[in-house]
Design an enzyme around this catalytic site. Structure first.
Site, PDB file in Angstrom:
ATOM      1  N   TYR A 143       0.861  -1.185   0.000  1.00 16.20           N
ATOM      2  CA  TYR A 143       0.000   0.000   0.000  1.00 16.20           C
ATOM      3  C   TYR A 143       0.893   1.229   0.000  1.00 16.20           C
ATOM      4  O   TYR A 143       1.882   1.291   0.741  1.00 16.20           O
ATOM      5  CB  TYR A 143      -0.876  -0.001   1.251  1.00 16.20           C
ATOM      6  N   ASP A 238       9.366   3.080  -1.095  1.00 16.60           N
ATOM      7  CA  ASP A 238       8.377   3.752  -0.261  1.00 16.60           C
ATOM      8  C   ASP A 238       8.714   3.424   1.196  1.00 16.60           C
ATOM      9  O   ASP A 238       8.333   2.372   1.703  1.00 16.60           O
ATOM     10  CB  ASP A 238       6.971   3.282  -0.628  1.00 16.60           C
ATOM     11  N   LYS A 266       5.231   9.449   8.523  1.00 16.30           N
ATOM     12  CA  LYS A 266       5.152   8.866   9.852  1.00 16.30           C
ATOM     13  C   LYS A 266       6.221   9.378  10.830  1.00 16.30           C
ATOM     14  O   LYS A 266       6.113  10.499  11.341  1.00 16.30           O
ATOM     15  CB  LYS A 266       5.162   7.333   9.747  1.00 16.30           C
TER      16      LYS A 266
HETATM   17  P1  KE4 Z   1      -0.437   8.447   4.750  1.00 15.48           P
HETATM   18  O1  KE4 Z   1      -1.067   9.185   3.584  1.00 15.48           O
HETATM   19  O2  KE4 Z   1      -1.468   7.598   5.497  1.00 15.48           O
HETATM   20  O3  KE4 Z   1       0.374   9.370   5.672  1.00 15.48           O
HETATM   21  O4  KE4 Z   1       0.662   7.439   4.154  1.00 15.48           O
HETATM   22  C1  KE4 Z   1       0.262   6.494   3.184  1.00 15.48           C
HETATM   23  C2  KE4 Z   1       1.250   5.335   3.202  1.00 15.48           C
HETATM   24  C3  KE4 Z   1       2.206   5.268   2.199  1.00 15.48           C
HETATM   25  N1  KE4 Z   1       3.124   4.268   2.176  1.00 15.48           N
HETATM   26  C4  KE4 Z   1       3.141   3.305   3.138  1.00 15.48           C
HETATM   27  C5  KE4 Z   1       4.173   2.224   3.072  1.00 15.48           C
HETATM   28  C6  KE4 Z   1       2.187   3.329   4.196  1.00 15.48           C
HETATM   29  O5  KE4 Z   1       2.214   2.359   5.139  1.00 15.48           O
HETATM   30  C7  KE4 Z   1       1.228   4.362   4.232  1.00 15.48           C
HETATM   31  C8  KE4 Z   1       0.156   4.438   5.315  1.00 15.48           C
HETATM   32  N2  KE4 Z   1       0.093   3.324   6.216  1.00 15.48           N
HETATM   33  C9  KE4 Z   1      -1.194   3.073   6.823  1.00 15.48           C
HETATM   34  C10 KE4 Z   1      -1.029   1.898   7.799  1.00 15.48           C
HETATM   35  N3  KE4 Z   1      -0.877   0.670   7.152  1.00 15.48           N
HETATM   36  C11 KE4 Z   1      -1.737   4.275   7.523  1.00 15.48           C
HETATM   37  C12 KE4 Z   1      -2.926   3.987   8.428  1.00 15.48           C
HETATM   38  C13 KE4 Z   1      -4.213   4.474   7.790  1.00 15.48           C
HETATM   39  O6  KE4 Z   1      -4.401   4.309   6.554  1.00 15.48           O
HETATM   40  O7  KE4 Z   1      -5.045   4.985   8.573  1.00 15.48           O
END
Ligand code: KE4
Length: 429
Positions: A143, A238, A266
């Site tokens: 993701y 990523d 993060k």
């Molecule tokens: P954000 O847009 O949520 O800050 O980041 C997206 C993203 C991009 N790349 C990776 C590898 C990620 O894990 C994420 C976001 N991770 C999720 C948890 N698996 C965020 C939690 C959520 O979607 O509420």
């Protein structure tokens, strides 16, 4: 035990879709009512009913120092007192850019944004602008945020273009996204043999943390590096989740492979909205206002958010930080595996730095299909058994877990005690 959370959830569902501002928080994967939290201190969370939990979600990664770190809060308060946002350059953004380019040698220049999604979306537009190509390669189970062209699942069979996983994404937007199997070097070879000169970028989670926890094989990562170099495709790591989580130089430091672009999020915001993308100078030079690839953001590099990130990163990059964090996380997974073994429950766990995965199967999975073969119902029962005993795990069998520097012997003992009973319950079931 959860009366206030239930009341708040009912009210929230009337005015917020699903009662949450991000779907994974809704407990749909594990069932039951999401817990509404009132505060966090160190490794602990307190919910609206006053229940206390050892926290292994850490806001999905950012809270690597623990919640409400007093020195971080003091720096954030002082920054806020000087004004929340200017929409103009500040010294703090320079300090963050210099810290990131020093910590990650592959990152020669960096641009700050406000989320991981924005970082990956921008990096992929940049890769397409730099190469003049349109094809993107991603891997099933990974993701990268919710940009339209990344909400895609593998087409029927390998080497076919993706189909949207979300309503509202026209098929033409995912028609240039190829979805391959994670950890399958041969499939990558075949894809490059067929499309190599058309590929703008390959985007990879260099430890897959969105299908629980899957480590890449060294051969897989090195194959990607070799073929991207050979065919002029941009290799994007990523590291939104792995950056400053699995080690002081991210997963690229662990595997010794340099991507062309890296995305971050993060931990670099310490709990405030900060994302970033950066890499080779010749690629970054294509970005506006220097080059033709447009990208922008009102709150990009926000001084208060960057202050939280800097205060966090300075402590994360201090000597010995990751040795200690890795040891605590390794002790957690070893202790859980031991309790499961004593109860005779098929279980395995693994970790890297401050990130871990728990699996109801005999050995950690090495692919998306192996993750899908895990006993999800057993995880869901375990999740609720631990929640009732004051341990907050990620509310999904397909998410990684996170440990903070605030987790110590007391938190591990509380976790093992809860697990002992939870595994016995699972065994009885
Ligand atoms: P954000 O847009 O949520 O800050 O980041 C997206 C993203 C991009 N790349 C990776 C590898 C990620 O894990 C994420 C976001 N991770 C999720 C948890 N698996 C965020 C939690 C959520 O979607 O509420």
């Amino acid at each position: 035990m959860f009366d206030r959370s239930q009341q708040l959830f009912e009210a929230s569902q009337r005015v917020i879709p699903g009662g949450v501002n991000s779907p994974v928080r809704a407990f749909r994967a594990v069932g039951g009512t999401p817990v509404f939290f009132r505060e966090g201190q160190g490794a602990w969370l307190v919910d609206e009913d006053g229940n206390r939990y050892v926290d292994y979600v850490g806001s999905w990664g950012p809270m690597i120092l623990g919640h409400a770190h007093p020195e971080v809060l003091a720096e954030v308060a002082a920054a806020a007192a000087r004004g929340l946002s200017f929409g103009a350059p500040t010294r703090l953004e320079l300090e963050m850019a210099e810290l990131l380019t020093r910590a990650l040698p592959s990152v020669e220049q960096v641009r700050l944004v406000s989320s991981g999604t924005e970082a990956v979306m921008s990096a992929l537009r940049l890769a397409r602008g730099f190469t003049g190509r349109s094809l993107i390669v991603k891997f099933e189970g990974c993701y990268h945020g919710h940009s339209d062209f990344l909400l895609v699942k593998a087409g029927s069979g390998a080497l076919t273009f993706g189909n949207p996983t979300s309503a509202g994404v026209p098929a033409e937007l995912t028609s240039r996204t190829l979805v391959l199997d994670y950890n399958d070097p041969q499939q990558v070879e075949d894809a490059f043999a067929r499309y190599g000169r058309e590929i703008a970028a390959v985007v990879l989670e260099p430890v897959a943390g969105n299908m629980n926890f899957v480590r890449p094989s060294q051969a897989f990562v090195e194959t990607l590096r070799r073929l991207c170099t050979r065919d002029g495709a941009v290799l994007i790591f990523d590291e939104v989740m792995t950056g400053f989580r699995v080690g002081p130089a991210g997963a690229q430091g662990v595997f010794g492979v340099s991507p062309d672009l890296t995305t971050l999020g993060k931990v670099i915001g310490g709990g405030m909205p900060v994302g970033a993308f950066g890499g080779r100078h010749d690629i970054m030079a294509c970005l506006a206002p220097v080059g033709p690839v447009y990208q922008a953001g009102t709150l990009s590099g926000n001084p208060v958010a960057v202050t939280a990130g800097l205060a966090t990163l300075r402590r994360v990059l201090a000597p010995g930080f990751f040795d200690a964090l890795s040891a605590t996380t390794a002790a957690l997974v070893a202790g859980l595996a031991k309790e499961a073994g004593k109860a005779g429950v098929p279980f395995s766990a693994t970790s890297l730095g401050g990130m871990f995965g728990l699996f109801f199967r005999a050995a950690p999975p090495a692919s998306f299909s192996e993750v899908m073969a895990c006993d999800k119902e057993a995880f869901n029962r375990f999740f609720h058994a631990m929640l009732r005993r004051g341990v907050y795990l990620a509310p999904s069998a397909y998410e990684a877990g996170f440990v903070s520097a605030a987790h110590g012997a007391a938190e591990l003992e509380a976790t093992f005690a809860a697990a002992r009973e939870a595994f016995a319950e699972a065994r009885a079931a």
